[in-house]
Design an enzyme around this catalytic site. Structure first.
Site, PDB file in Angstrom:
ATOM      1  CG  LEU A  33      -1.925  -1.201   1.224  1.00 14.11           C
ATOM      2  CD1 LEU A  33      -2.850  -1.117   2.447  1.00 14.11           C
ATOM      3  CD2 LEU A  33      -2.763  -1.303  -0.048  1.00 14.11           C
ATOM      4  CB  SER A 124       9.142   0.285 -18.819  1.00 14.31           C
ATOM      5  OG  SER A 124       9.118   1.583 -19.336  1.00 14.31           O
ATOM      6  CE1 TYR A 149      10.016   2.211 -13.069  1.00 14.47           C
ATOM      7  CE2 TYR A 149      10.345   3.176 -15.244  1.00 14.47           C
ATOM      8  CZ  TYR A 149       9.639   2.332 -14.404  1.00 14.47           C
ATOM      9  OH  TYR A 149       8.590   1.610 -14.892  1.00 14.47           O
ATOM     10  CE  LYS A 153       9.782  -1.319 -14.285  1.00 17.22           C
ATOM     11  NZ  LYS A 153       8.959  -2.252 -13.498  1.00 17.22           N
ATOM     12  CE1 TYR A 177       2.843  -4.195 -18.728  1.00 12.33           C
ATOM     13  CE2 TYR A 177       3.090  -2.596 -16.963  1.00 12.33           C
ATOM     14  CZ  TYR A 177       2.845  -3.887 -17.386  1.00 12.33           C
ATOM     15  OH  TYR A 177       2.582  -4.843 -16.448  1.00 12.33           O
ATOM     16  CG  PHE A 178       4.999   1.440 -25.834  1.00  7.16           C
ATOM     17  CD1 PHE A 178       5.225   0.061 -25.744  1.00  7.16           C
ATOM     18  CD2 PHE A 178       5.916   2.193 -26.552  1.00  7.16           C
ATOM     19  CE1 PHE A 178       6.314  -0.543 -26.370  1.00  7.16           C
ATOM     20  CE2 PHE A 178       7.004   1.600 -27.186  1.00  7.16           C
ATOM     21  CZ  PHE A 178       7.198   0.234 -27.096  1.00  7.16           C
ATOM     22  N   GLY A 294      16.366  13.966 -20.988  1.00 11.87           N
ATOM     23  CA  GLY A 294      16.114  12.522 -21.089  1.00 11.87           C
ATOM     24  C   GLY A 294      14.976  12.161 -22.029  1.00 11.87           C
TER      25      GLY A 294
HETATM   26  P1  NAD Z   1       1.487   1.810  -9.051  1.00  6.90           P
HETATM   27  O1  NAD Z   1       2.424   2.578  -8.199  1.00  6.90           O
HETATM   28  O2  NAD Z   1       0.103   2.321  -9.213  1.00  6.90           O
HETATM   29  O3  NAD Z   1       1.415   0.286  -8.570  1.00  6.90           O
HETATM   30  C1  NAD Z   1       2.501  -0.358  -7.951  1.00  6.90           C
HETATM   31  C2  NAD Z   1       1.974  -1.035  -6.702  1.00  6.90           C
HETATM   32  O4  NAD Z   1       3.066  -1.701  -6.067  1.00  6.90           O
HETATM   33  C3  NAD Z   1       1.381  -0.056  -5.701  1.00  6.90           C
HETATM   34  O5  NAD Z   1       0.096  -0.511  -5.296  1.00  6.90           O
HETATM   35  C4  NAD Z   1       2.361  -0.084  -4.543  1.00  6.90           C
HETATM   36  O6  NAD Z   1       1.718   0.139  -3.299  1.00  6.90           O
HETATM   37  C5  NAD Z   1       2.964  -1.466  -4.670  1.00  6.90           C
HETATM   38  N1  NAD Z   1       4.314  -1.585  -4.100  1.00  6.90           N
HETATM   39  C6  NAD Z   1       5.344  -0.715  -4.234  1.00  6.90           C
HETATM   40  N2  NAD Z   1       6.409  -1.182  -3.571  1.00  6.90           N
HETATM   41  C7  NAD Z   1       6.059  -2.374  -3.027  1.00  6.90           C
HETATM   42  C8  NAD Z   1       6.733  -3.347  -2.234  1.00  6.90           C
HETATM   43  N3  NAD Z   1       8.003  -3.171  -1.855  1.00  6.90           N
HETATM   44  N4  NAD Z   1       6.056  -4.455  -1.863  1.00  6.90           N
HETATM   45  C9  NAD Z   1       4.762  -4.628  -2.217  1.00  6.90           C
HETATM   46  N5  NAD Z   1       4.073  -3.747  -2.954  1.00  6.90           N
HETATM   47  C10 NAD Z   1       4.714  -2.632  -3.364  1.00  6.90           C
HETATM   48  O7  NAD Z   1       2.196   1.655 -10.488  1.00  6.90           O
HETATM   49  P2  NAD Z   1       1.599   1.148 -11.872  1.00  6.90           P
HETATM   50  O8  NAD Z   1       1.516   2.306 -12.789  1.00  6.90           O
HETATM   51  O9  NAD Z   1       0.412   0.288 -11.643  1.00  6.90           O
HETATM   52  O10 NAD Z   1       2.838   0.275 -12.362  1.00  6.90           O
HETATM   53  C11 NAD Z   1       2.896  -1.130 -12.118  1.00  6.90           C
HETATM   54  C12 NAD Z   1       4.185  -1.677 -12.716  1.00  6.90           C
HETATM   55  O11 NAD Z   1       4.230  -1.343 -14.105  1.00  6.90           O
HETATM   56  C13 NAD Z   1       5.447  -1.072 -12.102  1.00  6.90           C
HETATM   57  O12 NAD Z   1       6.417  -2.094 -12.004  1.00  6.90           O
HETATM   58  C14 NAD Z   1       5.877  -0.037 -13.106  1.00  6.90           C
HETATM   59  O13 NAD Z   1       7.267   0.178 -13.089  1.00  6.90           O
HETATM   60  C15 NAD Z   1       5.453  -0.695 -14.404  1.00  6.90           C
HETATM   61  N6  NAD Z   1       5.231   0.271 -15.492  1.00  6.90           N
HETATM   62  C16 NAD Z   1       4.371   1.317 -15.297  1.00  6.90           C
HETATM   63  C17 NAD Z   1       4.188   2.252 -16.308  1.00  6.90           C
HETATM   64  C18 NAD Z   1       3.295   3.448 -16.113  1.00  6.90           C
HETATM   65  O14 NAD Z   1       3.457   4.436 -16.851  1.00  6.90           O
HETATM   66  N7  NAD Z   1       2.345   3.420 -15.201  1.00  6.90           N
HETATM   67  C19 NAD Z   1       4.859   2.093 -17.534  1.00  6.90           C
HETATM   68  C20 NAD Z   1       5.716   1.006 -17.705  1.00  6.90           C
HETATM   69  C21 NAD Z   1       5.890   0.093 -16.667  1.00  6.90           C
HETATM   70  C1  WQD Z   2       4.754  11.918 -22.112  1.00 12.14           C
HETATM   71  C2  WQD Z   2       4.985  13.119 -23.006  1.00 12.14           C
HETATM   72  C3  WQD Z   2       6.682  14.600 -22.194  1.00 12.14           C
HETATM   73  C4  WQD Z   2       4.543  16.000 -18.650  1.00 12.14           C
HETATM   74  C5  WQD Z   2       7.440   7.773 -18.742  1.00 12.14           C
HETATM   75  C6  WQD Z   2       8.583   6.895 -18.363  1.00 12.14           C
HETATM   76  C7  WQD Z   2       8.415   5.535 -18.977  1.00 12.14           C
HETATM   77  C8  WQD Z   2       7.041   4.944 -18.633  1.00 12.14           C
HETATM   78  C9  WQD Z   2       5.937   5.882 -18.934  1.00 12.14           C
HETATM   79  C10 WQD Z   2       7.293   3.639 -16.659  1.00 12.14           C
HETATM   80  C11 WQD Z   2       6.462  13.461 -23.196  1.00 12.14           C
HETATM   81  C12 WQD Z   2       5.339  15.298 -22.226  1.00 12.14           C
HETATM   82  C13 WQD Z   2       4.877  15.338 -19.813  1.00 12.14           C
HETATM   83  C14 WQD Z   2       4.327  17.403 -18.702  1.00 12.14           C
HETATM   84  C15 WQD Z   2       4.789  17.362 -21.043  1.00 12.14           C
HETATM   85  N1  WQD Z   2       6.916   4.669 -17.231  1.00 12.14           N
HETATM   86  N2  WQD Z   2       4.997  16.012 -20.987  1.00 12.14           N
HETATM   87  N3  WQD Z   2       4.446  18.025 -19.900  1.00 12.14           N
HETATM   88  O1  WQD Z   2       8.264  10.251 -20.472  1.00 12.14           O
HETATM   89  O2  WQD Z   2       6.962   9.029 -22.290  1.00 12.14           O
HETATM   90  O3  WQD Z   2       7.423   7.910 -20.158  1.00 12.14           O
HETATM   91  O4  WQD Z   2       6.215   7.157 -18.314  1.00 12.14           O
HETATM   92  O5  WQD Z   2       7.915   2.727 -17.103  1.00 12.14           O
HETATM   93  O6  WQD Z   2       9.446   4.758 -18.470  1.00 12.14           O
HETATM   94  O7  WQD Z   2       9.802   7.481 -18.819  1.00 12.14           O
HETATM   95  O8  WQD Z   2       5.791   9.718 -20.191  1.00 12.14           O
HETATM   96  O9  WQD Z   2       3.821  10.917 -19.352  1.00 12.14           O
HETATM   97  O10 WQD Z   2       6.108  11.609 -18.533  1.00 12.14           O
HETATM   98  O11 WQD Z   2       5.470  12.101 -20.891  1.00 12.14           O
HETATM   99  O12 WQD Z   2       4.902  17.993 -22.111  1.00 12.14           O
HETATM  100  O13 WQD Z   2       4.054  18.064 -17.698  1.00 12.14           O
HETATM  101  O14 WQD Z   2       4.399  14.270 -22.379  1.00 12.14           O
HETATM  102  O15 WQD Z   2       7.712  15.478 -22.554  1.00 12.14           O
HETATM  103  O16 WQD Z   2       6.605  13.925 -24.511  1.00 12.14           O
HETATM  104  P1  WQD Z   2       7.203   9.302 -20.843  1.00 12.14           P
HETATM  105  P2  WQD Z   2       5.261  11.104 -19.628  1.00 12.14           P
END
Ligand code: NAD
Ligand code: WQD
Length: 332
Positions: A33, A124, A149, A153, A177-178, A294
């Site tokens: 949580l 990711s 981060y 991954k 995931y995108f 970045g």
């Molecule tokens: P989120 O933060 O909503 O969900 C992650 C969950 O993991 C949370 O409920 C948190 O409480 C739980 N958690 C964190 N540390 C923990 C621990 N040590 N033990 C047990 N539970 C723990 O994130 P999300 O967006 O649902 O992402 C889920 C996964 O997908 C993550 O691994 C994230 O890196 C990956 N991912 C997310 C995105 C995105 O943009 N949301 C994109 C690519 C990959």
């Molecule tokens: C999307 C676009 C920004 C905020 C990140 C992580 C990636 C994955 C998904 C976990 C970009 C622009 C954003 C703002 C903006 N997560 N932007 N103003 O950077 O594609 O990916 O989240 O794995 O690893 O890097 O996503 O939503 O941050 O940005 O103009 O205030 O929106 O520059 O073009 P990103 P984002």
């Protein structure tokens, strides 16, 4: 099947648990949580039409993991739990390496000792780095991470490949995931980030709710049609359904399968803002500012492998993503 879902009350995990229940699978959630709330479990049950078991705890707690595996005959793990804020990871690398990598090592040790060797892992698009060209394909070499981060991954993907090399019984699926956005169409589940959001849709949401004056658009001079960054936004319900297809495909099939989960189509920042306004009627004032370090100009997926091998593709549009986010925000 009986599935252990780490991070199951989080954004993507909660939507996936709904789809697991709907598909008739048993669900056990382990979540500490840190970034989610316990009452999400009850909403998952209501939307999925089934019961689940919830454990509040940490993936780094080996004794807890052992007791969960001893108590339940778990067939596979979907591993979402982790820390995910790119900016925060630069300030707190030890926490990110500790939770994401340390937690995955502990989880895998517990799985190995319990004889459960099937895992779907949340990777990711960040692993493609800036060296590859769009559309990103699963057979491209992973790039160089620009933040801790992203490094976690890349390292976890390698860790899981090494694990398979040491024991060919493992069934591993790396889902890249995108840009997950959207919310459950019921308005009952959605993204609720702790602290200050970094991602585009949560920031658009804050502007829409009047909590921010305007959206700062990071860069208007990219080599893209309107100069703003292009990303592959995918509805979280489509993403959740991709997990079910992946899970059902890999369990019992040893190896390491990698799939992109995206739509295959890029949308610029300004196009997403326009879609939001069209779907909700809410204007989002924008101000073009400097590029964010970045960031890359384009990031979108080649999704043909998931379509071919999993018979899965994203169905929901940008309009659906925006309308569903708005419904979720209005119910808060
Ligand atoms: P989120 O933060 O909503 O969900 C992650 C969950 O993991 C949370 O409920 C948190 O409480 C739980 N958690 C964190 N540390 C923990 C621990 N040590 N033990 C047990 N539970 C723990 O994130 P999300 O967006 O649902 O992402 C889920 C996964 O997908 C993550 O691994 C994230 O890196 C990956 N991912 C997310 C995105 C995105 O943009 N949301 C994109 C690519 C990959
Ligand atoms: C999307 C676009 C920004 C905020 C990140 C992580 C990636 C994955 C998904 C976990 C970009 C622009 C954003 C703002 C903006 N997560 N932007 N103003 O950077 O594609 O990916 O989240 O794995 O690893 O890097 O996503 O939503 O941050 O940005 O103009 O205030 O929106 O520059 O073009 P990103 P984002």
């Amino acid at each position: 099947m009986l599935i252990l879902v780490t991070g199951g009350t989080g954004f993507i995990g909660s939507h996936t648990c709904v789809e697991l229940l709907k598909a008739g699978h048993g669900v056990i959630i382990l979540d500490n949580l840190y970034n989610s709330k316990k009452d999400t479990a009850a909403r998952i049950e209501a939307l999925g039409g089934g019961k689940l078991v919830f454990y509040e705890g940490d993936i780094r707690d080996r004794a807890l993991l052992d007791s969960v595996f001893a108590r339940h005959a778990i067939d596979a793990v979907i591993h979402f739990a982790g820390l995910k804020a790119v900016g925060e990871s630069c300030a707190k690398p030890l926490e990110y390496y500790g939770v994401n990598i340390g937690g995955t090592v502990t989880l895998c040790e517990a799985m190995r000792d319990a004889g459960c060797k099937a895992m779907v892992f949340s990777s990711s698009a960040t692993v493609y780095g800036s060296e590859n060209f769009v559309p990103f394909r699963e057979d491209m070499p992973t790039g160089k991470a620009t933040n801790p981060y992203g490094s976690t991954k890349i390292i976890i993907e390698q860790l899981l490949r090494d694990l398979l090399a040491s024991d060919p019984d493992w069934q591993i699926c790396l889902l890249r995931y995108f840009n997950p956005v959207g919310a459950h169409p019921s308005g009952q589940l959605g993204e609720d980030p702790n602290g200050i959001p970094n991602n585009l849709m949560p920031i658009i949401s804050e502007v829409a709710l009047g909590r921010r004056d305007c959206l700062q658009v990071f860069g208007g001079d990219y080599d893209t049609p309107d100069g703003t960054g292009v990303r592959d936004y995918i509805h979280v319900v489509d993403l959740a359904q991709g997990h079910i297809r992946a899970l059902e495909n890999i369990v019992g099939a040893p190896g390491c399968a990698i799939y992109n989960l995206g739509t295959g189509k890029g949308l610029s920042v300004l196009e997403l803002v326009r879609a939001f306004t069209e779907a909700t009627g809410v204007e989002i004032p924008c101000k073009i500012v400097g590029r964010r370090p970045g960031d890359i100009a384009y990031c979108y997926a080649d999704v043909s492998k998931a379509k071919r091998e999993l018979d899965w593709e994203a169905r929901l549009s940008a309009a659906d993503m925006c309308a569903d986010v708005w419904r979720w925000l209005l119910r808060q």
